[in-house]
Design an enzyme around this catalytic site. Structure first.
Site, PDB file in Angstrom:
ATOM      1  N   CYS A   2       0.834  -1.154  -0.109  1.00  0.00           N
ATOM      2  CA  CYS A   2      -0.112  -0.026   0.068  1.00  0.00           C
ATOM      3  C   CYS A   2       0.792   1.310  -0.010  1.00  0.00           C
ATOM      4  O   CYS A   2       2.207   1.260   0.539  1.00  0.00           O
ATOM      5  CB  CYS A   2      -1.057   0.358   1.163  1.00  0.00           C
ATOM      6  SG  CYS A   2      -1.995  -1.245   1.390  1.00  0.00           S
ATOM      7  N   ARG A  27       2.979   0.088  -5.328  1.00  0.00           N
ATOM      8  CA  ARG A  27       3.008  -0.648  -3.988  1.00  0.00           C
ATOM      9  C   ARG A  27       1.696  -1.467  -3.977  1.00  0.00           C
ATOM     10  O   ARG A  27       1.473  -2.164  -2.760  1.00  0.00           O
ATOM     11  CB  ARG A  27       3.111   0.475  -2.934  1.00  0.00           C
ATOM     12  CG  ARG A  27       4.360   1.086  -3.001  1.00  0.00           C
ATOM     13  CD  ARG A  27       4.260   2.254  -1.832  1.00  0.00           C
ATOM     14  NE  ARG A  27       4.336   1.619  -0.634  1.00  0.00           N
ATOM     15  CZ  ARG A  27       5.754   1.550   0.157  1.00  0.00           C
ATOM     16  NH1 ARG A  27       6.634   1.711  -0.536  1.00  0.00           N
ATOM     17  NH2 ARG A  27       5.816   0.899   1.350  1.00  0.00           N
ATOM     18  N   TRP A  77      -3.091  -2.526  -1.593  1.00  0.00           N
ATOM     19  CA  TRP A  77      -2.716  -3.990  -1.843  1.00  0.00           C
ATOM     20  C   TRP A  77      -3.435  -4.810  -0.750  1.00  0.00           C
ATOM     21  O   TRP A  77      -3.049  -4.495   0.513  1.00  0.00           O
ATOM     22  CB  TRP A  77      -1.168  -4.168  -1.891  1.00  0.00           C
ATOM     23  CG  TRP A  77      -0.772  -5.737  -2.292  1.00  0.00           C
ATOM     24  CD1 TRP A  77      -0.528  -5.943  -3.548  1.00  0.00           C
ATOM     25  CD2 TRP A  77      -0.662  -6.988  -1.365  1.00  0.00           C
ATOM     26  NE1 TRP A  77      -0.282  -7.268  -3.582  1.00  0.00           N
ATOM     27  CE2 TRP A  77      -0.250  -7.845  -2.156  1.00  0.00           C
ATOM     28  CE3 TRP A  77      -0.689  -6.934  -0.026  1.00  0.00           C
ATOM     29  CZ2 TRP A  77       0.017  -9.158  -1.812  1.00  0.00           C
ATOM     30  CZ3 TRP A  77      -0.267  -8.387   0.347  1.00  0.00           C
ATOM     31  CH2 TRP A  77       0.017  -9.362  -0.433  1.00  0.00           C
ATOM     32  N   ASN A 103      -0.746   1.752   5.798  1.00  0.00           N
ATOM     33  CA  ASN A 103       0.105   0.796   5.210  1.00  0.00           C
ATOM     34  C   ASN A 103       0.681  -0.264   6.296  1.00  0.00           C
ATOM     35  O   ASN A 103       1.007   0.488   7.081  1.00  0.00           O
ATOM     36  CB  ASN A 103       0.992   1.436   4.275  1.00  0.00           C
ATOM     37  CG  ASN A 103       2.270   0.752   3.908  1.00  0.00           C
ATOM     38  OD1 ASN A 103       2.020  -0.481   3.899  1.00  0.00           O
ATOM     39  ND2 ASN A 103       3.601   1.236   3.726  1.00  0.00           N
ATOM     40  N   GLY A 104       0.300  -1.525   6.090  1.00  0.00           N
ATOM     41  CA  GLY A 104       0.791  -2.327   7.049  1.00  0.00           C
ATOM     42  C   GLY A 104      -0.062  -3.236   7.536  1.00  0.00           C
ATOM     43  O   GLY A 104      -1.361  -3.443   6.894  1.00  0.00           O
ATOM     44  N   GLU A 484      15.780 -16.805 -12.489  1.00  0.00           N
ATOM     45  CA  GLU A 484      15.185 -15.424 -12.480  1.00  0.00           C
ATOM     46  C   GLU A 484      14.387 -15.317 -13.768  1.00  0.00           C
ATOM     47  O   GLU A 484      13.453 -14.937 -13.967  1.00  0.00           O
ATOM     48  CB  GLU A 484      16.475 -14.705 -12.721  1.00  0.00           C
ATOM     49  CG  GLU A 484      16.366 -13.244 -12.784  1.00  0.00           C
ATOM     50  CD  GLU A 484      15.393 -12.699 -11.774  1.00  0.00           C
ATOM     51  OE1 GLU A 484      14.860 -13.149 -10.759  1.00  0.00           O
ATOM     52  OE2 GLU A 484      14.855 -11.509 -12.051  1.00  0.00           O
ATOM     53  N   LYS A 488      10.603 -14.167 -13.776  1.00  0.00           N
ATOM     54  CA  LYS A 488      10.202 -12.926 -14.485  1.00  0.00           C
ATOM     55  C   LYS A 488       8.933 -13.331 -15.512  1.00  0.00           C
ATOM     56  O   LYS A 488       7.905 -12.909 -15.636  1.00  0.00           O
ATOM     57  CB  LYS A 488      11.189 -12.551 -15.760  1.00  0.00           C
ATOM     58  CG  LYS A 488      12.275 -11.740 -14.928  1.00  0.00           C
ATOM     59  CD  LYS A 488      11.889 -10.424 -14.437  1.00  0.00           C
ATOM     60  CE  LYS A 488      11.630 -10.446 -12.940  1.00  0.00           C
ATOM     61  NZ  LYS A 488      12.491 -10.242 -11.948  1.00  0.00           N
ATOM     62  N   GLU A 491       5.689 -14.186 -13.358  1.00  0.00           N
ATOM     63  CA  GLU A 491       5.035 -13.157 -12.722  1.00  0.00           C
ATOM     64  C   GLU A 491       4.419 -11.984 -13.487  1.00  0.00           C
ATOM     65  O   GLU A 491       3.322 -11.418 -13.265  1.00  0.00           O
ATOM     66  CB  GLU A 491       5.961 -12.365 -11.735  1.00  0.00           C
ATOM     67  CG  GLU A 491       6.925 -11.756 -12.431  1.00  0.00           C
ATOM     68  CD  GLU A 491       8.015 -11.195 -11.254  1.00  0.00           C
ATOM     69  OE1 GLU A 491       7.341 -10.481 -10.207  1.00  0.00           O
ATOM     70  OE2 GLU A 491       9.199 -10.880 -11.713  1.00  0.00           O
ATOM     71  N   HIS A 507      15.303 -35.928 -13.547  1.00  0.00           N
ATOM     72  CA  HIS A 507      14.857 -36.900 -12.361  1.00  0.00           C
ATOM     73  C   HIS A 507      13.404 -36.184 -11.933  1.00  0.00           C
ATOM     74  O   HIS A 507      12.988 -36.327 -10.678  1.00  0.00           O
ATOM     75  CB  HIS A 507      15.640 -36.366 -10.919  1.00  0.00           C
ATOM     76  CG  HIS A 507      16.912 -36.724 -11.408  1.00  0.00           C
ATOM     77  ND1 HIS A 507      17.494 -38.405 -11.046  1.00  0.00           N
ATOM     78  CD2 HIS A 507      18.301 -36.190 -11.556  1.00  0.00           C
ATOM     79  CE1 HIS A 507      18.673 -38.392 -11.428  1.00  0.00           C
ATOM     80  NE2 HIS A 507      19.159 -37.113 -11.884  1.00  0.00           N
ATOM     81  N   LYS A 606       5.210  -3.977  -5.088  1.00  0.00           N
ATOM     82  CA  LYS A 606       6.586  -3.994  -5.410  1.00  0.00           C
ATOM     83  C   LYS A 606       7.272  -4.048  -4.226  1.00  0.00           C
ATOM     84  O   LYS A 606       8.323  -4.648  -3.722  1.00  0.00           O
ATOM     85  CB  LYS A 606       6.817  -2.591  -5.939  1.00  0.00           C
ATOM     86  CG  LYS A 606       8.386  -2.404  -6.245  1.00  0.00           C
ATOM     87  CD  LYS A 606       8.866  -2.621  -7.615  1.00  0.00           C
ATOM     88  CE  LYS A 606      10.206  -2.630  -7.650  1.00  0.00           C
ATOM     89  NZ  LYS A 606      10.755  -3.614  -8.676  1.00  0.00           N
TER      90      LYS A 606
HETATM   91  C1  F6R Z   1      10.324  -9.987  -8.908  1.00  0.00           C
HETATM   92  C2  F6R Z   1      10.585  -9.074  -7.757  1.00  0.00           C
HETATM   93  C3  F6R Z   1      10.225  -9.845  -6.157  1.00  0.00           C
HETATM   94  C4  F6R Z   1      11.215  -8.935  -5.273  1.00  0.00           C
HETATM   95  C5  F6R Z   1      11.446  -9.345  -3.922  1.00  0.00           C
HETATM   96  C6  F6R Z   1      12.211  -8.938  -2.959  1.00  0.00           C
HETATM   97  O1  F6R Z   1      10.570  -9.456  -9.981  1.00  0.00           O
HETATM   98  O2  F6R Z   1      10.606  -7.960  -8.001  1.00  0.00           O
HETATM   99  O3  F6R Z   1      10.625 -11.127  -6.316  1.00  0.00           O
HETATM  100  O4  F6R Z   1      12.735  -9.242  -5.881  1.00  0.00           O
HETATM  101  O5  F6R Z   1       9.853  -9.123  -3.491  1.00  0.00           O
HETATM  102  O6  F6R Z   1      12.158  -7.289  -2.987  1.00  0.00           O
HETATM  103  P1  F6R Z   1      13.218  -6.475  -2.494  1.00  0.00           P
HETATM  104  O7  F6R Z   1      14.410  -6.652  -3.070  1.00  0.00           O
HETATM  105  O8  F6R Z   1      12.597  -5.009  -2.377  1.00  0.00           O
HETATM  106  O9  F6R Z   1      13.467  -7.038  -1.026  1.00  0.00           O
END
Ligand code: F6R
Length: 611
Positions: A2, A27, A77, A103-104, A484, A488, A491, A507, A606
């Site tokens: 949020c 957020r 969020w 937020n929280g 990774e 990507k 998500e 396996h 994010k």
């Molecule tokens: C994926 C992504 C998330 C963040 C994870 C950690 O693209 O962005 O997996 O890497 O939520 O976030 P931070 O780095 O802000 O702790």
């Protein structure tokens, strides 16, 4: 998660709040809303869905919200209660004279709700936030100022929160407080601002004050006062932020993700500048820790940052010969980990706000470990919890899916590996300098990787046309790259995708293979390339269509793959960086082809500030 914003000043409140929320939408984007002081009353406007829905509603209000001077805003969020208008913030308390954004998570909300209901308050939402609104309203009704009411509420609230409130009885005033969730005050001239993150306010000011846990900030157009938990006024110097407003705009790109992928060369340049000399010598004197007696390293992180940690392990162990464990922060905090004062804990977090990573730091401090944070966000919570900090200089990352932050995290871990190797004397100075010089090529090689991938993307996207899932395979450093790449893709395109060590695939995951499960093979160099090629042959024999990430001149890769995503030939230290770029672009283009919002994938946010 949020985002919250606040404004006290001229009659342009709605414009400032909406612009701020636009830059906080990363957020959360389940709903958005404003509470505004209008004619001695509090009016709210809230809409489900992304910010544009709220914007539309404001536009349809016939100028009703045009000349407002004070208000608060929120982008959500969802945690407690599904995304709906009732659950959207701001929430009103008591007789609707107090509004709150939050937020929280308020952990004891159920108990507080029961108490408030017994005292006659009725609830209009399923949120934990509404208890704050009623707690404030109750005290304000009894004659407290909003600040006094918030002070009393803070004594009752448990959990993590940043909260801002306005009252109809105090025109022109906003009060705010926080515990564990971020909150900054922005300083203006005849106007003052409040936000979850500086990004929200860069178009307005570069001067900020951090609000610390337990403090209360009181803002009007002409004053900002901060009060400590003892009620005494706190004097705090403002800090400046070098990011500029353009850094948070699209600048001609269709999406932030594409912009941020293209910003990677510059992000690497900025991250290495001043730390890696022309002769390949590393200067990490900014690290305020004695690294010479480190015997063991634990890297804690989540998601993409965890994948950077896996690559860091590889480089640190290879160059410095120090054992490294990489832990997912949410697991580490509950794992009763082994460690002592000779354990260096490296916590990686782009946002610097991730609750699980912050908790892992607390755990590490519990056994006496020294914590070095790698973060992209100056002034974030992690910078205050860690013993020392190395900043990645990626600039603001807005797209929910992390790209440029990842590459810069890997680069910082490379620098650290070189520094540790120098201290441990595990390699000769000359050898280290050679590697350092190679690392200096990162910006230009990434630029080349972007250019090379883009021309082959169409064919790769075609392979995904009828895909129902995907496997990303690699060995050695190509394995974290595969993880990774899979993250990507899943998500932002919502396609199930797994990253796997290529040799392990037989396996189990090989059962997934058929013509609708493309295999993305990250070939790499040397003996592991040969081994990976053999593993890939096994999937071809079962009908898989292959996309190979391979050296531009790799003839064998061309024979085996439907499409080759070429990467430039690079020294070993850069292999994982260049191999990541085509996977970022692949995920981007597959998601775009499916008509999806790449910057704001469903269900995600994010900054993950909940457990
Ligand atoms: C994926 C992504 C998330 C963040 C994870 C950690 O693209 O962005 O997996 O890497 O939520 O976030 P931070 O780095 O802000 O702790």
């Amino acid at each position: 998660m949020c985002g919250i914003v606040g404004y006290a000043g001229r009659e342009r409140c709605v414009e400032v709040l909406m612009e701020g929320l636009k830059h906080l939408e990363y957020r959360g984007y389940d709903s958005a809303g404003l509470a505004l002081q209008i004619g001695g009353e509090i009016e709210t406007i809230r809409r489900v869905g992304p910010l544009r829905e709220l914007s539309k509603a404001i536009g349809e209000a016939n100028g009703r919200f045009e000349r407002v001077g004070t208000g608060i805003g929120h982008t959500r969020w969802a945690t407690h209660g599904r995304p709906s208008e009732e659950n959207a913030h701001p929430h009103l308390g008591g007789d609707k004279k107090v509004a709150v954004v939050h937020n929280g998570i308020i952990e004891n909300h159920a108990e507080l709700r029961e108490e408030l209901e017994e005292r006659g308050f009725s609830f209009n939402s399923e949120t934990d936030t509404e208890v704050i609104a009623h707690l404030l309203a109750e005290r304000v009704e009894e004659g407290d100022t909003l600040r006094e009411a918030l002070g009393a509420a803070l004594e009752r609230l448990e959990g993590s929160f940043a909260v801002a409130a306005v009252s109809a009885k105090e025109p022109g005033t906003i009060v705010a407080a926080r515990n564990q969730s971020p909150l900054v005050v922005g300083l203006g001239d005849g106007e003052n601002f409040l936000a979850s993150a500086v990004q929200a306010l860069l178009g307005e000011t570069r001067k900020f004050i951090l609000v610390e846990n337990g403090e209360i900030a009181v803002l009007t157009s002409s004053s900002v006062e901060i009060f400590g938990p003892d009620g005494k006024e706190v004097r705090r110097e403002p800090f400046g932020v070098e990011w500029d407003a353009e850094a948070v705009e699209l600048g001609g790109y269709e999406d932030y993700m594409l912009k941020e992928i293209h910003e990677q060369p510059a992000a690497l340049q900025a991250t290495l500048a001043g730390r890696l000399g022309a002769e390949g010598d590393v200067d990490l004197s900014e690290v305020d820790l004695d690294l010479s007696n480190v015997e063991r390293i634990v890297i804690v992180a989540c998601g993409t940052a965890y994948h950077a940690g896996l690559l860091g392990k590889n480089t640190i162990e290879r160059l410095a010969r120090i054992p490294v464990e990489v832990a997912i922060a949410s697991e580490y905090r509950y794992s009763d980990p082994i460690g002592d004062e000779k354990t260096l804990v490296i916590a990686i977090s782009q946002s610097g706000e991730t609750t699980d990573t912050l908790a892992a730091i607390e755990t590490a401090h519990g056994f006496g470990g020294h914590v070095l944070a790698i973060t992209n966000t100056r002034g974030s919570l992690i910078t205050r919890e860690a013993d020392s900090v190395l900043l990645t200089k990626a600039g603001p990352e807005i797209c929910v899916a992390s790209t440029k932050a990842f590459l810069t995290q890997v680069a910082v871990l490379d620098l650290l590996a070189l520094e540790l190797a120098r201290l441990k004397k595990s390699l000769l100075e000359d050898e280290l300098q050679e590697i350092g010089k190679s690392l200096r090529l990162a910006p230009e090689k990434i630029q080349e990787a972007i250019a090379l991938s883009e021309v082959c993307m169409e064919g790769a996207v075609d392979v995904f046309e009828d895909a129902r899932c995907a496997l990303f395979l690699g060995r050695g450093v190509a394995h974290p790259v595969a993880l990774e790449g899979a993250l990507k893709l899943k998500e932002i395109s919502y396609l199930p995708a797994e990253g796997y060590p290529a040799g392990e695939m037989k396996h189990g995951p090989i059962a997934l293979i058929d013509e609708s499960c493309p295999v993305v093979a990250i070939l790499g160099e040397g003996v592991l390339r040969e081994k990976t090629l053999s593993n890939i042959q096994e999937t071809v024999a079962r009908g898989a269509k292959i996309i190979a990430v391979a050296d531009e001149g790799d003839a064998e890769a061309r024979k085996i793959a439907e499409v080759v995503l070429p990467v430039p030939k690079v020294p070993e230290i850069l292999a994982s960086l260049v191999a990541t770029v085509p996977l970022q672009l692949l995920a981007y283009h597959v998601a775009k082809e499916r008509g999806l919002d790449v910057d704001k994938p469903r269900n995600l946010a994010k900054s993950v500030t909940v457990e």
